[in-house]
Design a protein around this motif. Structure first.
Motif, PDB file in Angstrom:
ATOM      1  N   THR A 101       0.839  -1.201   0.000  1.00 44.66           N
ATOM      2  CA  THR A 101       0.000   0.000   0.000  1.00 44.66           C
ATOM      3  C   THR A 101       0.871   1.247   0.000  1.00 44.66           C
ATOM      4  O   THR A 101       0.611   2.211  -0.739  1.00 44.66           O
ATOM      5  CB  THR A 101      -0.932   0.007   1.225  1.00 44.66           C
ATOM      6  OG1 THR A 101      -1.701  -1.197   1.243  1.00 44.66           O
ATOM      7  CG2 THR A 101      -1.869   1.194   1.182  1.00 44.66           C
ATOM      8  N   PHE A 104       2.280   1.783  -3.426  1.00 41.67           N
ATOM      9  CA  PHE A 104       1.317   2.394  -4.340  1.00 41.67           C
ATOM     10  C   PHE A 104       1.286   3.910  -4.167  1.00 41.67           C
ATOM     11  O   PHE A 104       1.311   4.668  -5.144  1.00 41.67           O
ATOM     12  CB  PHE A 104      -0.069   1.795  -4.092  1.00 41.67           C
ATOM     13  CG  PHE A 104      -1.164   2.433  -4.893  1.00 41.67           C
ATOM     14  CD1 PHE A 104      -1.295   2.183  -6.247  1.00 41.67           C
ATOM     15  CD2 PHE A 104      -2.076   3.288  -4.280  1.00 41.67           C
ATOM     16  CE1 PHE A 104      -2.313   2.783  -6.988  1.00 41.67           C
ATOM     17  CE2 PHE A 104      -3.092   3.886  -5.011  1.00 41.67           C
ATOM     18  CZ  PHE A 104      -3.206   3.639  -6.375  1.00 41.67           C
ATOM     19  N   ALA A 123       3.632  -5.599  -5.897  1.00 43.28           N
ATOM     20  CA  ALA A 123       2.720  -5.535  -4.751  1.00 43.28           C
ATOM     21  C   ALA A 123       2.525  -6.946  -4.211  1.00 43.28           C
ATOM     22  O   ALA A 123       1.939  -7.805  -4.871  1.00 43.28           O
ATOM     23  CB  ALA A 123       1.388  -4.933  -5.164  1.00 43.28           C
ATOM     24  N   ALA A 128      -5.731  -4.938  -3.087  1.00 42.15           N
ATOM     25  CA  ALA A 128      -5.605  -3.725  -3.885  1.00 42.15           C
ATOM     26  C   ALA A 128      -6.135  -2.517  -3.119  1.00 42.15           C
ATOM     27  O   ALA A 128      -6.996  -2.652  -2.240  1.00 42.15           O
ATOM     28  CB  ALA A 128      -6.366  -3.890  -5.196  1.00 42.15           C
ATOM     29  N   ILE A 195       2.185  -3.275 -12.959  1.00 38.54           N
ATOM     30  CA  ILE A 195       2.115  -3.824 -11.600  1.00 38.54           C
ATOM     31  C   ILE A 195       2.247  -5.337 -11.671  1.00 38.54           C
ATOM     32  O   ILE A 195       1.551  -5.995 -12.454  1.00 38.54           O
ATOM     33  CB  ILE A 195       0.782  -3.457 -10.913  1.00 38.54           C
ATOM     34  CG1 ILE A 195       0.673  -1.941 -10.713  1.00 38.54           C
ATOM     35  CG2 ILE A 195       0.656  -4.171  -9.558  1.00 38.54           C
ATOM     36  CD1 ILE A 195      -0.655  -1.496 -10.101  1.00 38.54           C
ATOM     37  N   ALA A 197       1.728  -8.424  -9.137  1.00 33.44           N
ATOM     38  CA  ALA A 197       1.177  -8.772  -7.823  1.00 33.44           C
ATOM     39  C   ALA A 197       1.620 -10.176  -7.440  1.00 33.44           C
ATOM     40  O   ALA A 197       1.696 -11.069  -8.297  1.00 33.44           O
ATOM     41  CB  ALA A 197      -0.339  -8.686  -7.847  1.00 33.44           C
ATOM     42  N   TRP A 214      -5.532  -5.573  -8.053  1.00 33.41           N
ATOM     43  CA  TRP A 214      -4.482  -4.599  -8.373  1.00 33.41           C
ATOM     44  C   TRP A 214      -4.490  -4.246  -9.852  1.00 33.41           C
ATOM     45  O   TRP A 214      -4.015  -3.179 -10.247  1.00 33.41           O
ATOM     46  CB  TRP A 214      -3.110  -5.155  -7.987  1.00 33.41           C
ATOM     47  CG  TRP A 214      -2.756  -5.014  -6.546  1.00 33.41           C
ATOM     48  CD1 TRP A 214      -2.879  -5.961  -5.565  1.00 33.41           C
ATOM     49  CD2 TRP A 214      -2.186  -3.865  -5.905  1.00 33.41           C
ATOM     50  NE1 TRP A 214      -2.434  -5.473  -4.356  1.00 33.41           N
ATOM     51  CE2 TRP A 214      -1.994  -4.186  -4.540  1.00 33.41           C
ATOM     52  CE3 TRP A 214      -1.816  -2.597  -6.355  1.00 33.41           C
ATOM     53  CZ2 TRP A 214      -1.459  -3.283  -3.624  1.00 33.41           C
ATOM     54  CZ3 TRP A 214      -1.271  -1.687  -5.451  1.00 33.41           C
ATOM     55  CH2 TRP A 214      -1.102  -2.032  -4.098  1.00 33.41           C
ATOM     56  N   HIS A 217      -5.529  -0.842 -11.086  1.00 34.45           N
ATOM     57  CA  HIS A 217      -4.764   0.335 -10.700  1.00 34.45           C
ATOM     58  C   HIS A 217      -3.567   0.610 -11.601  1.00 34.45           C
ATOM     59  O   HIS A 217      -2.635   1.298 -11.185  1.00 34.45           O
ATOM     60  CB  HIS A 217      -4.319   0.206  -9.244  1.00 34.45           C
ATOM     61  CG  HIS A 217      -5.478   0.173  -8.291  1.00 34.45           C
ATOM     62  ND1 HIS A 217      -6.219   1.298  -7.984  1.00 34.45           N
ATOM     63  CD2 HIS A 217      -6.051  -0.854  -7.625  1.00 34.45           C
ATOM     64  CE1 HIS A 217      -7.190   0.956  -7.144  1.00 34.45           C
ATOM     65  NE2 HIS A 217      -7.111  -0.340  -6.914  1.00 34.45           N
TER      66      HIS A 217
END
Length: 256
Positions: A101, A104, A123, A128, A195, A197, A214, A217
């Motif tokens: 987090t 991000f 991440a 998310a 991203i 994940a 995620w 985003h």
């Protein structure tokens, strides 16, 4: 050569000095209650290919005398200010749990810097930003909070066995949990970087659907990697994860 401010030196640990001139930097952001030293084995495994910088949050280890920060936005602002001198070359972010987090929010700030290159956000073990949770672990009494930390198995068993040491770390643990649990996304933010994940298939805190979210985003690429294990699957799959990260960063490490 990067000129590191006092603030940068206080916030970030470089465990492989020979990597300082690598063509890409990887900023690693620990979980709630964690410290920069958690990423020492990762930095050693990566070696000189990537300049790994591990974040040391206030209120722990050598920063124990500093006030803890219990708000993700404030933590991101402080970390971003310290990170600015390191943005002279491409940067990627790797955050686990609360660190994802924070990563991000750091990514959002980095993308406002003219000339900065944000390569990718990794991440790990975290829902998310658009999936707020309802946990209130930070409100638990001391014994119950320590039991939660032990349940997730992210702390060395020798440390867990030292009751005095664990209780001395409680202010940082509680502040981090409050920061993570009180976070709410402002707006429908999307990043311009890809991203990646990562998730544990038996993580009691984060469902695969929450991790898969995620994808919402980023306007760039997204990929999800699932590993056997619980919330701290990283410890069991360190080398495959290092291999994944270095492969994703290969375009920026080709000169080495």
């Amino acid at each position: 050569m990067t000129t590191v401010s006092d603030e940068g030196a206080r916030w970030f640990r470089r465990y492989v000095p020979e990597a300082r001139e690598a063509p890409v930097r990887l900023v690693c952001l620990p979980h709630a209650g964690g410290a920069a030293s958690y990423f020492f084995p990762f930095a050693q495994a990566v070696g000189e290919r990537v300049d790994v910088l591990a974040a040391q949050y206030p209120g722990r280890q050598d920063r124990r005398q500093e006030p803890c920060i219990d708000d993700i936005g404030a933590l991101a602002d402080a970390a971003f200010a310290a990170l600015r001198p390191f943005l002279d070359r491409p940067v990627a972010l790797f955050g686990h749990s609360m660190g994802a987090t924070l990563g991000f929010e750091l990514a959002r700030r980095i993308e406002t810097v003219p000339g900065a290159t944000l390569v990718r956000l990794f991440a790990s073990g975290r829902r998310a930003p658009s999936r707020p949770g309802g946990e209130l672990v930070h409100t638990f009494d001391d014994d119950r909070l320590l039991a939660e930390v032990a349940r997730l198995s992210g702390t060395d068993t020798r440390v867990l066995a030292d009751d005095e040491l664990m209780r001395s770390a409680l202010p940082a643990i509680r502040a981090d949990y409050k920061a993570a649990e009180s976070y709410r996304l402002a707006g429908e933010a999307e990043l311009g970087c890809p991203i990646t994940a990562l998730a544990g298939d038996a993580d009691p805190k984060t469902s695969l659907d929450d991790v898969r979210a995620w994808e919402r985003h980023t306007t760039a690429g997204f990929d999800l990697h699932v590993y056997a294990g619980g919330h701290f699957f990283l410890a069991e799959h360190r080398q495959p994860i290092v291999d994944l990260m270095t492969e994703r960063l290969a375009a920026h490490t080709a000169r080495r």
